[in-house]
Design a protein around this motif. Structure first.
Motif, PDB file in Angstrom:
ATOM      1  N   ALA A 146      -3.768  20.671   1.504  1.00 52.22           N
ATOM      2  CA  ALA A 146      -3.567  20.160   0.140  1.00 52.22           C
ATOM      3  C   ALA A 146      -2.989  18.752   0.180  1.00 52.22           C
ATOM      4  CB  ALA A 146      -2.637  21.085  -0.629  1.00 52.22           C
ATOM      5  N   VAL A 147      -3.367  17.939  -0.807  1.00 48.03           N
ATOM      6  CA  VAL A 147      -2.908  16.548  -0.892  1.00 48.03           C
ATOM      7  C   VAL A 147      -1.729  16.442  -1.842  1.00 48.03           C
ATOM      8  CG1 VAL A 147      -3.547  14.211  -1.591  1.00 48.03           C
ATOM      9  CG2 VAL A 147      -5.193  15.633  -0.373  1.00 48.03           C
ATOM     10  N   THR A 148      -0.707  15.715  -1.405  1.00 49.81           N
ATOM     11  CA  THR A 148       0.404  15.371  -2.299  1.00 49.81           C
ATOM     12  C   THR A 148      -0.055  14.197  -3.151  1.00 49.81           C
ATOM     13  OG1 THR A 148       1.995  16.063  -0.605  1.00 49.81           O
ATOM     14  CG2 THR A 148       2.838  14.696  -2.406  1.00 49.81           C
ATOM     15  N   ARG A 149      -0.299  14.443  -4.417  1.00 47.05           N
ATOM     16  CA  ARG A 149      -0.946  13.451  -5.281  1.00 47.05           C
ATOM     17  C   ARG A 149      -0.162  12.154  -5.395  1.00 47.05           C
ATOM     18  NH1 ARG A 149      -6.190  14.792  -5.631  1.00 47.05           N
ATOM     19  NH2 ARG A 149      -6.447  17.015  -6.099  1.00 47.05           N
ATOM     20  N   SER A 150       1.170  12.256  -5.293  1.00 44.39           N
ATOM     21  CA  SER A 150       1.992  11.057  -5.466  1.00 44.39           C
ATOM     22  C   SER A 150       2.060  10.196  -4.216  1.00 44.39           C
ATOM     23  CB  SER A 150       3.413  11.468  -5.872  1.00 44.39           C
ATOM     24  OG  SER A 150       3.976  12.351  -4.895  1.00 44.39           O
ATOM     25  N   ALA A 151       1.494  10.693  -3.097  1.00 43.76           N
ATOM     26  CA  ALA A 151       1.610   9.982  -1.822  1.00 43.76           C
ATOM     27  C   ALA A 151       0.569   8.875  -1.711  1.00 43.76           C
ATOM     28  CB  ALA A 151       1.463  10.961  -0.672  1.00 43.76           C
ATOM     29  N   ARG A 152       1.006   7.734  -1.251  1.00 44.87           N
ATOM     30  CA  ARG A 152       0.127   6.592  -0.983  1.00 44.87           C
ATOM     31  C   ARG A 152       0.195   6.279   0.501  1.00 44.87           C
ATOM     32  NH1 ARG A 152       1.589   0.417  -2.336  1.00 44.87           N
ATOM     33  NH2 ARG A 152      -0.441  -0.576  -1.951  1.00 44.87           N
ATOM     34  N   ILE A 153      -0.966   6.211   1.162  1.00 37.51           N
ATOM     35  CA  ILE A 153      -1.021   5.965   2.604  1.00 37.51           C
ATOM     36  C   ILE A 153      -1.357   4.504   2.869  1.00 37.51           C
ATOM     37  CG2 ILE A 153      -2.033   6.651   4.801  1.00 37.51           C
ATOM     38  CD1 ILE A 153      -0.608   8.926   3.492  1.00 37.51           C
ATOM     39  N   LEU A 154      -0.529   3.849   3.685  1.00 38.09           N
ATOM     40  CA  LEU A 154      -0.752   2.455   4.053  1.00 38.09           C
ATOM     41  C   LEU A 154      -0.913   2.353   5.560  1.00 38.09           C
ATOM     42  CD1 LEU A 154       2.080   0.838   1.893  1.00 38.09           C
ATOM     43  CD2 LEU A 154      -0.330   1.072   1.272  1.00 38.09           C
ATOM     44  N   ALA A 155      -1.773   1.453   6.005  1.00 35.83           N
ATOM     45  CA  ALA A 155      -1.912   1.173   7.433  1.00 35.83           C
ATOM     46  C   ALA A 155      -0.799   0.234   7.860  1.00 35.83           C
ATOM     47  CB  ALA A 155      -3.276   0.554   7.721  1.00 35.83           C
ATOM     48  N   PHE A 156      -0.033   0.633   8.851  1.00 34.07           N
ATOM     49  CA  PHE A 156       1.114  -0.170   9.263  1.00 34.07           C
ATOM     50  C   PHE A 156       0.695  -1.543   9.771  1.00 34.07           C
ATOM     51  CE2 PHE A 156       3.890  -1.784  12.582  1.00 34.07           C
ATOM     52  CZ  PHE A 156       5.105  -1.822  11.929  1.00 34.07           C
ATOM     53  N   ASP A 157      -0.374  -1.602  10.541  1.00 32.66           N
ATOM     54  CA  ASP A 157      -0.711  -2.851  11.226  1.00 32.66           C
ATOM     55  C   ASP A 157      -1.349  -3.893  10.327  1.00 32.66           C
ATOM     56  OD1 ASP A 157      -2.950  -1.332  10.896  1.00 32.66           O
ATOM     57  OD2 ASP A 157      -3.844  -1.820  12.822  1.00 32.66           O
ATOM     58  N   SER A 158      -1.705  -3.523   9.109  1.00 33.17           N
ATOM     59  CA  SER A 158      -2.375  -4.503   8.251  1.00 33.17           C
ATOM     60  C   SER A 158      -1.686  -4.696   6.907  1.00 33.17           C
ATOM     61  CB  SER A 158      -3.829  -4.066   8.009  1.00 33.17           C
ATOM     62  OG  SER A 158      -3.851  -2.824   7.322  1.00 33.17           O
ATOM     63  N   CYS A 159      -0.552  -4.066   6.709  1.00 39.93           N
ATOM     64  CA  CYS A 159       0.092  -4.103   5.389  1.00 39.93           C
ATOM     65  C   CYS A 159       1.560  -4.475   5.522  1.00 39.93           C
ATOM     66  CB  CYS A 159      -0.062  -2.754   4.685  1.00 39.93           C
ATOM     67  SG  CYS A 159       0.686  -2.728   3.043  1.00 39.93           S
ATOM     68  N   ASP A 161       3.734  -4.670   3.213  1.00 42.84           N
ATOM     69  CA  ASP A 161       4.556  -3.783   2.385  1.00 42.84           C
ATOM     70  C   ASP A 161       4.967  -2.547   3.174  1.00 42.84           C
ATOM     71  OD1 ASP A 161       4.389  -5.482   0.263  1.00 42.84           O
ATOM     72  OD2 ASP A 161       2.833  -4.358  -0.794  1.00 42.84           O
ATOM     73  N   ALA A 162       4.026  -2.006   3.950  1.00 40.41           N
ATOM     74  CA  ALA A 162       4.320  -0.817   4.753  1.00 40.41           C
ATOM     75  C   ALA A 162       5.387  -1.125   5.798  1.00 40.41           C
ATOM     76  CB  ALA A 162       3.053  -0.312   5.431  1.00 40.41           C
ATOM     77  N   GLN A 163       5.343  -2.328   6.368  1.00 42.19           N
ATOM     78  CA  GLN A 163       6.307  -2.682   7.397  1.00 42.19           C
ATOM     79  C   GLN A 163       7.693  -2.962   6.812  1.00 42.19           C
ATOM     80  OE1 GLN A 163       4.958  -5.532  10.331  1.00 42.19           O
ATOM     81  NE2 GLN A 163       2.816  -5.145   9.815  1.00 42.19           N
ATOM     82  N   SER A 164       7.745  -3.703   5.726  1.00 40.19           N
ATOM     83  CA  SER A 164       9.039  -4.128   5.178  1.00 40.19           C
ATOM     84  C   SER A 164       9.836  -2.977   4.599  1.00 40.19           C
ATOM     85  CB  SER A 164       8.819  -5.196   4.101  1.00 40.19           C
ATOM     86  OG  SER A 164       8.049  -4.683   3.026  1.00 40.19           O
ATOM     87  N   ALA A 165       9.185  -1.873   4.268  1.00 40.02           N
ATOM     88  CA  ALA A 165       9.891  -0.737   3.674  1.00 40.02           C
ATOM     89  C   ALA A 165      10.637   0.096   4.706  1.00 40.02           C
ATOM     90  CB  ALA A 165       8.899   0.150   2.917  1.00 40.02           C
ATOM     91  N   LEU A 166      10.432  -0.180   6.002  1.00 42.73           N
ATOM     92  CA  LEU A 166      11.065   0.603   7.062  1.00 42.73           C
ATOM     93  C   LEU A 166      12.289  -0.113   7.624  1.00 42.73           C
ATOM     94  CD1 LEU A 166       7.842   1.624   9.026  1.00 42.73           C
ATOM     95  CD2 LEU A 166       9.123   3.041   7.412  1.00 42.73           C
ATOM     96  N   PRO A 167      13.263   0.632   8.156  1.00 47.58           N
ATOM     97  CA  PRO A 167      14.386  -0.005   8.841  1.00 47.58           C
ATOM     98  C   PRO A 167      13.910  -0.850  10.017  1.00 47.58           C
ATOM     99  CG  PRO A 167      14.809   2.335   8.468  1.00 47.58           C
ATOM    100  CD  PRO A 167      13.379   2.099   8.111  1.00 47.58           C
ATOM    101  N   VAL A 187       1.885   4.711   7.170  1.00 48.07           N
ATOM    102  CA  VAL A 187       3.133   4.821   6.415  1.00 48.07           C
ATOM    103  C   VAL A 187       2.821   5.510   5.088  1.00 48.07           C
ATOM    104  CG1 VAL A 187       4.985   3.559   5.266  1.00 48.07           C
ATOM    105  CG2 VAL A 187       4.142   2.780   7.493  1.00 48.07           C
ATOM    106  N   VAL A 188       3.604   6.534   4.781  1.00 50.41           N
ATOM    107  CA  VAL A 188       3.451   7.241   3.514  1.00 50.41           C
ATOM    108  C   VAL A 188       4.509   6.741   2.541  1.00 50.41           C
ATOM    109  CG1 VAL A 188       3.513   9.481   2.347  1.00 50.41           C
ATOM    110  CG2 VAL A 188       2.554   9.307   4.640  1.00 50.41           C
ATOM    111  N   GLN A 189       4.074   6.281   1.400  1.00 52.23           N
ATOM    112  CA  GLN A 189       4.997   5.917   0.316  1.00 52.23           C
ATOM    113  C   GLN A 189       4.845   6.952  -0.792  1.00 52.23           C
ATOM    114  OE1 GLN A 189       4.196   1.799  -0.727  1.00 52.23           O
ATOM    115  NE2 GLN A 189       5.640   1.080   0.819  1.00 52.23           N
ATOM    116  N   ASP A 190       5.963   7.576  -1.124  1.00 49.00           N
ATOM    117  CA  ASP A 190       5.974   8.629  -2.146  1.00 49.00           C
ATOM    118  C   ASP A 190       7.178   8.390  -3.040  1.00 49.00           C
ATOM    119  OD1 ASP A 190       5.695  10.871  -3.656  1.00 49.00           O
ATOM    120  OD2 ASP A 190       6.103  12.315  -2.057  1.00 49.00           O
ATOM    121  N   GLY A 191       6.964   7.658  -4.115  1.00 49.81           N
ATOM    122  CA  GLY A 191       8.088   7.267  -4.969  1.00 49.81           C
ATOM    123  C   GLY A 191       8.984   6.309  -4.214  1.00 49.81           C
TER     124      GLY A 191
END
Length: 287
Positions: A146-159, A161-167, A187-191
């Motif tokens: 099942a898919v978590t509808r609120s989840a957004r998947i980003l590729a770490f190596d090309s995004c 935003d995905a990188q800056s959101a991590l420690p 990277v999964v962004q969920d809220g």
């Protein structure tokens, strides 16, 4: 012990003489595989005070008669971990094999891992004080979950935003595995939550489909939670199945659990958490 035999740390100049020893001890691996593995260890820095390569058992003529490779690294939580890898001693000197492992395990503050023990060695490493922290593996088909509808998947190596959101330290870990070791970073962004995942492409006998192995996440429960969304992202890379360390079937994840396949052992102050094989042998040397 014979005065003509000694155990010492491996240095850069020892590498060429260790290749045939390792190739003879692990016949499913080629000499080129071991040459590559030793180059990888030579090119990376171990934490200060710990060996870069591991230890060798040296006969009086200077010829290596035994070897154990060690992969030390400092994890994102600050703990020092060491993957004990590729332990082999020639037949004539197997009575001295314990010297190598004693040298490798001498740091009491370190969490030691043995992630690929042959079944015949399970009683031996248990006698050395290792205990299991992973009982088996699940071969998952995450896209069928099942898919978590609120989840957004980003590729770490090309995004970015995905990188800056991590420690910062986790960002560095992800970047090194993607750029140096050909891992797939997602990277999964969920809220307000951001969760990193690393997958290593590999072939497994359990599945004819193209497969990845989960080599990093903060908690294997994160994989269960976002399996559907991660699976669809992996499909876009051409991968249908994923191999995940587990102590039972993961809830909500399509697939089959195999107990005693790929069990993993540890020795040290605390057990590792499932879902973190960062900087281990399969990643650095290749599966």
């Amino acid at each position: 012990m014979s005065r003509r035999l000694r155990c010492r740390q491996i240095t850069d100049v020892d590498a060429p003489s260790l290749v045939p020893l390792l190739a003879s001890g692990f016949r499913t691996r080629s000499a080129s595989y071991w040459s590559h593995a030793l180059r990888v260890l030579a090119d990376r820095d171990a934490p200060a005070g710990y060996p870069r390569f591991g230890y060798l058992l040296e006969a009086g003529d200077g010829v290596p008669a035994g070897v154990v490779l060690t992969i030390f690294h400092r994890r994102t939580d600050g703990e020092i971990y060491c993957n004990i890898s590729s332990w082999h001693v020639t037949k004539t000197l197997q009575g001295y094999a314990s010297l190598l492992i004693a040298a490798a395990l001498r740091h009491r503050e370190v969490v030691y891992l043995n992630i690929s023990p042959a079944e015949s060695t399970w009683p031996i490493i248990e006698a050395q004080g290792f205990g299991r922290y992973c009982e088996g593996q699940m071969l998952a088909a995450p896209a069928l979950s099942a898919v978590t509808r609120s989840a957004r998947i980003l590729a770490f190596d090309s995004c970015s935003d995905a990188q800056s959101a991590l420690p910062k330290d986790e960002r560095a870990l992800m970047r090194e595995h993607v750029q140096k070791y050909a891992c797939i970073g997602l990277v999964v962004q969920d809220g307000v939550e951001t969760r990193p995942f690393l997958f290593l492409p590999r072939r497994v006998s359990l599945s004819p489909a193209r497969t990845v192995q989960l080599v990093y996440c903060r908690n294997v429960a994160d994989f269960s939670r976002y399996a559907g969304a991660l699976g669809r992202a992996l499909l876009r890379h051409g991968y249908l199945t994923a191999l995940v360390d587990a102590n039972g079937k993961l809830p909500g994840v399509a697939g089959r659990y195999f107990r005693n396949r790929g069990p993993k052992y540890f020795k040290g102050p605390r057990p590792p958490h499932l879902g973190d094989l960062s900087f281990c042998e399969n990643v650095l040397f290749g599966p």
